[in-house]
Design an enzyme around this catalytic site. Structure first.
Site, PDB file in Angstrom:
ATOM      1  N   HIS A 376      32.213 128.595  84.163  1.00 51.14           N
ATOM      2  CA  HIS A 376      31.997 128.633  85.612  1.00 51.14           C
ATOM      3  C   HIS A 376      33.234 128.301  86.428  1.00 51.14           C
ATOM      4  O   HIS A 376      33.116 128.050  87.626  1.00 51.14           O
ATOM      5  CB  HIS A 376      30.889 127.642  86.003  1.00 51.14           C
ATOM      6  N   LYS A 567      29.209 124.348 101.708  1.00 50.37           N
ATOM      7  CA  LYS A 567      29.481 124.343 100.278  1.00 50.37           C
ATOM      8  C   LYS A 567      30.257 123.073  99.960  1.00 50.37           C
ATOM      9  O   LYS A 567      30.673 122.342 100.867  1.00 50.37           O
ATOM     10  CB  LYS A 567      30.268 125.583  99.843  1.00 50.37           C
ATOM     11  N   ARG A 568      30.434 122.797  98.691  1.00 48.63           N
ATOM     12  CA  ARG A 568      31.214 121.632  98.290  1.00 48.63           C
ATOM     13  C   ARG A 568      32.589 121.659  98.945  1.00 48.63           C
ATOM     14  O   ARG A 568      33.223 122.704  99.036  1.00 48.63           O
ATOM     15  CB  ARG A 568      31.334 121.638  96.762  1.00 48.63           C
ATOM     16  N   LYS A 573      38.253 126.079  98.351  1.00 54.11           N
ATOM     17  CA  LYS A 573      37.228 126.741  99.166  1.00 54.11           C
ATOM     18  C   LYS A 573      37.674 126.881 100.620  1.00 54.11           C
ATOM     19  O   LYS A 573      37.058 127.588 101.407  1.00 54.11           O
ATOM     20  CB  LYS A 573      35.902 125.984  99.072  1.00 54.11           C
ATOM     21  N   THR A 675      27.364 131.521  95.055  1.00 51.69           N
ATOM     22  CA  THR A 675      25.964 131.949  95.208  1.00 51.69           C
ATOM     23  C   THR A 675      25.514 131.793  96.650  1.00 51.69           C
ATOM     24  O   THR A 675      24.602 132.481  97.098  1.00 51.69           O
ATOM     25  CB  THR A 675      25.020 131.163  94.279  1.00 51.69           C
ATOM     26  N   LYS A 679      22.974 134.142  99.154  1.00 53.11           N
ATOM     27  CA  LYS A 679      21.844 133.660  99.962  1.00 53.11           C
ATOM     28  C   LYS A 679      21.993 134.115 101.404  1.00 53.11           C
ATOM     29  O   LYS A 679      21.027 134.560 102.043  1.00 53.11           O
ATOM     30  CB  LYS A 679      21.751 132.137  99.876  1.00 53.11           C
TER      31      LYS A 679
END
Length: 835
Positions: A376, A567-568, A573, A675, A679
């Site tokens: 992952h 998100k984290r 990111k 993911t 969504k």
């Protein structure tokens, strides 16, 4: 007394002859009253929603138990191949809505509660999120289990029953403060404790050779400190098909409550030390592993999960097939969800050899046929490595097995590439050095029949980069399984307004066949349908605005563009790039550059790892920027910013339906899949993003014109690193320079001088691995395009509809079908029909 013993057949008949429970409104009302008054002992004077919620859970759990039993019987009678999904994380969220929806009781339950003068929404809020995960990895595992049950695949999830889940995040003075998330403080009525399946897990001790008479030489692991693994089972219902699969979570318990001798001698703390040490294993999700104690506890957790789960599977096999393991590999497969459960490789070898008497070759044949590994991450630092010294102290028998696996593996490598010592060193499971390390990802690759990434780009980069040597040796092992999300939770349950619109326009059944959403495409040009679509979106935005007002104290205008990144918090990111754009917009407002302006509400949320300095500093920056902007009368009509504290599954169920613009802006080549992007897409948000992870496949599905693309590609990122000069980028971009000047002069931290200097230094460093400055200009231009399209109401609605219509590929039903067709090869086994 004249007791009469029941025969097994009589007992079986007495337990199976009960009529099925009613699914109608009246039956639900009667059962609710019975549980509320007789089981929970409450009456009309009780005003707590907690007990009403408990009664409702008991009603649904009874009906799940009926189907759970029938599913288990069907698997037993079919003697079918089964899969076991091993994961340290299962981010299940709330179970109530999912249970009602998948049982087909959502409407009747709502009506039954109305008959009792209650509202479902109030009861649902009484449930705590089961936050047994850190983010996408754990939520993916939960979605996978939902799809396996919906597809009637015999799959069991194995995880850990943490007392405390992912920490609860509070924002104090703009800073993240971590508070314990004791999600079990009111118990978990969904789970069933199964002490009869308790397993014993070994730690420490030593190994010794043993020969029983003239028999072969065997190894014993002796003088161990043992811990009990007590299973708690959680039902996982399929969508309206009678199947209920199992998530089994292991809780650690001491073998003895305490040392009575030490207690009697007056040493109370010492008497319970063993109990406390044992129970620490499952106390908290992901202990901080920056210390030696933290590393040891993390490894204990990983081995505890692997050992208890494998012992459980083997005990079931022996109970059914005896000690004949000749067909074990035909009937069982273990999917390792990332590197965390990799101890399972050596542990299965140990159990087969030491406990069941198999030789090395037979045990390896079984292990290498039954293990499958999902990777992952593309970040090398996230591939777990443990000091061999720690293994020797904690798991001495496993280290011996790992050394033997590695020796045999390196002999195979040497046969392929004679004399290539560099390759041997690179591929060794044991990383040599002053502190020899066990490379857990390499152990998983060596032993697995399948190694997969979770998006097309990710899988390609694994083969071409991170695991290139292994790909050269075993190219057929490597494959891709692009992630997905379950449409039951992430569309049907969280967006009921859109669900009703879909039912009325494309027909029912899309929840279990998401490709049917393609039927929306002809409706894109239907003006009346677009208007209905906008009404649904408006209601969802109003709901999200209420959440933001309640949790952030910021008023969002539903007519504005809802721009969301949740998100984290991690540098790759690039929440930082997002906030730089927000500062740029603020600067434009202050300069009067507001012609053709699109009002925008920016929502950012996510948790930073407690020890991650830069991520926590970025959270502080976001909150400080929000404070300044939201207090500025010039900015308020045009721009609002909020940081949502304690981002969680239940919050996302409100956020995804209410979002217009989905921020998926990681540095290309760093996000494995994502993911959240799926969504948002499923709920009609339009993506602004880089060509990273599953963004690439989302863009392929929806079309270039319905995706706001920006930034360097993964290949360009790697090439740019060799001559990256962010100061030259800043010098050539006046707007970026203005943003950095606002940061450097302390405009957003007037009372905390210098606190954002590390952020400025990271942006302007030629060694910035995330290339934030390099993508700034492209990002700003893409945001301008998004803002312009949003002002075209009909054009934006068309894009929104197309995003939902093209999201079928990102259902976990498709993902699990690929896992099953190409890796697991399980039969579809319907549950036995209800009597």
């Amino acid at each position: 007394m004249n007791d009469k013993l029941l025969t097994q057949s009589q007992l079986s008949a007495s337990l199976t002859d009960l009529p099925p429970l009613g699914m109608d409104v009246l039956s639900l009302v009667d059962d609710f009253r019975r549980y509320y008054t007789h089981t929970l002992g409450r009456d009309r004077h009780c005003r707590s929603a907690h007990y009403a919620y408990q009664a409702l859970v008991l009603i649904l759990r009874e009906r799940l138990l009926e189907r759970w039993k029938q599913t288990r019987y069907a698997y037993e009678e079919a003697d079918c191949k089964q899969a076991y999904y091993l994961s340290l994380e299962f981010l299940m969220g709330r179970a109530l809505g999912n249970a009602m929806l998948n049982l087909g009781l959502d409407e009747n339950t709502t009506l039954a509660l109305q008959c009792l003068g209650m509202e479902l929404e109030e009861l649902a809020e009484a449930e705590h999120d089961a936050g047994l995960g850190n983010g996408g990895l754990g939520r993916l595992a939960a979605c996978f289990l939902d799809s396996c049950a919906t597809m009637q695949l015999p799959v069991t999830g194995y995880g850990i029953h943490y007392d405390y889940g992912m920490f609860r995040q509070e924002i104090v003075g703009g800073e993240q403060v971590e508070e314990p998330d004791h999600w079990l403080r009111d118990g978990n009525p969904w789970e069933i404790e199964r002490p009869e399946y308790t397993q014993r897990v070994h730690f420490g001790g030593r190994t010794e050779l043993h020969r029983d008479g003239a028999g072969p030489l065997t190894v014993r692991w002796v003088d161990t400190s043992d811990v009990l693994a007590v299973p708690y089972d959680v039902p996982v219902p399929g969508y309206r098909n009678g199947t209920v699969n199992t998530l089994r979570l292991w809780k650690a318990a001491a073998t003895d409550e305490f040392d009575l001798g030490e207690f009697n001698a007056g040493f109370y703390p010492e008497s319970v030390a063993a109990k406390n040490t044992a129970e620490q294993i499952t106390l908290v999700l992901y202990p901080n592993d920056t210390s030696e104690n933290g590393k040891e506890l993390r490894l204990r957790q990983q081995y505890f999960l692997a050992s208890a789960s494998l012992q459980d599977v083997l005990a079931r096999w022996v109970g059914t097939h005896g000690h004949d393991f000749s067909r074990f590999a035909e009937k069982n497969v273990f999917q390792l969800n990332d590197t965390h459960p990799s101890c399972a490789v050596a542990e299965l070898m140990r159990l087969l050899m030491d406990e069941h008497g198999l030789g090395w070759d037979q045990a390896w044949e079984i292990t290498s046929r039954t293990m499958a590994y999902t990777n992952h991450t593309l970040l090398p630092e996230a591939l777990e490595k443990w000091p061999a010294r720690l293994f020797r102290h904690l798991l001495p028998r496993l280290l011996e097995i790992i050394f033997e696996i590695n020796a045999r593996f390196l002999a195979e490598v040497a046969r392929h590439w004679p004399g290539d010592t560099g390759r041997l060193r690179r591929m060794s499971v044991i990383e040599e050095g002053p502190e020899p390390m066990v490379r857990m990802a390499y152990l998983a690759i060596v032993a697995s029949s399948s190694v997969n990434g979770v998006a097309a780009l990710h899988s390609r980069l694994l083969a071409e980069g991170l695991f290139r040597d292994f790909y050269d040796l075993w190219p057929r092992k490597f494959n891709n399984k692009t992630n997905g999300v379950t449409p039951r939770r992430w569309l049907a349950w969280c967006n009921p307004g859109l669900g009703r619109l879909l039912d009325e326009t494309i027909g029912v059944g899309w929840e279990a066949d998401l490709d049917r959403l393609h039927r929306l495409l002809p409706l894109v040009e239907d003006g009346a349908f677009r208007e209905r679509w906008r009404r649904v979106k408006r209601a969802n935005k109003e709901r999200l605005a209420r959440l933001v007002a309640a949790e952030c104290g910021v008023e969002f205008d539903p007519q504005a563009l809802f721009d969301v990144q949740v998100k984290r918090i991690h540098e790759y990111k690039r929440q930082l790039l997002n906030v730089l754009h927000v500062i740029h917009l603020y600067d434009r407002i202050k300069r009067g550059d507001t012609a053709d302006w699109t009002p925008r509400c920016v929502l950012i949320g996510g948790k930073a790892a407690p020890g991650y300095f830069m991520a926590k500093r970025i959270i502080k920056l976001i909150n400080n920027v929000a404070t300044v902007i939201n207090a500025d009368p010039e900015a308020v009509p045009l721009l609002k910013v909020a940081f949502l504290p304690n981002y969680r599954v239940s919050a996302m169920e409100t956020i995804a339906p209410g979002t217009d613009l989905s921020e998926q802006i990681s540095t290309a080549g760093k996000e494995a899949s994502g993911t959240g992007n799926m969504k948002f897409m499923m709920n009609g948000a339009v993506t602004i993003g880089t060509l990273d992870g599953a963004n690439i496949e989302i863009r392929e599905e929806v079309g270039d014109e319905n995706f706001f693309l920006f930034g360097l590609t993964a290949e360009q990122v790697e090439e740019r690193r060799h001559h990256y000069d962010p100061m030259a980028v800043v010098a050539a971009d006046d707007e970026l320079a203005r943003v950095l000047r606002l940061l450097e002069c302390g405009h957003f931290n007037q009372f905390d001088p210098g606190i954002f200097d590390p952020i400025v230094h990271s942006i302007t460093s030629p060694h910035d691995p995330w290339l934030t400055a390099a993508d700034f200009r492209s990002y700003v231009e893409a945001q301008k395009r998004a803002a312009a399209v949003f002002r075209d109401v009909e054009g934006w609605t068309r894009m929104s509809i197309r995003n939902t219509a093209c999201s079928g590929r990102f259902s976990t039903d498709r993902t699990m079908r690929e896992y099953n067709d190409e890796i697991w090869h399980l039969p579809q086994v319907p549950a036995k029909p209800m009597a």
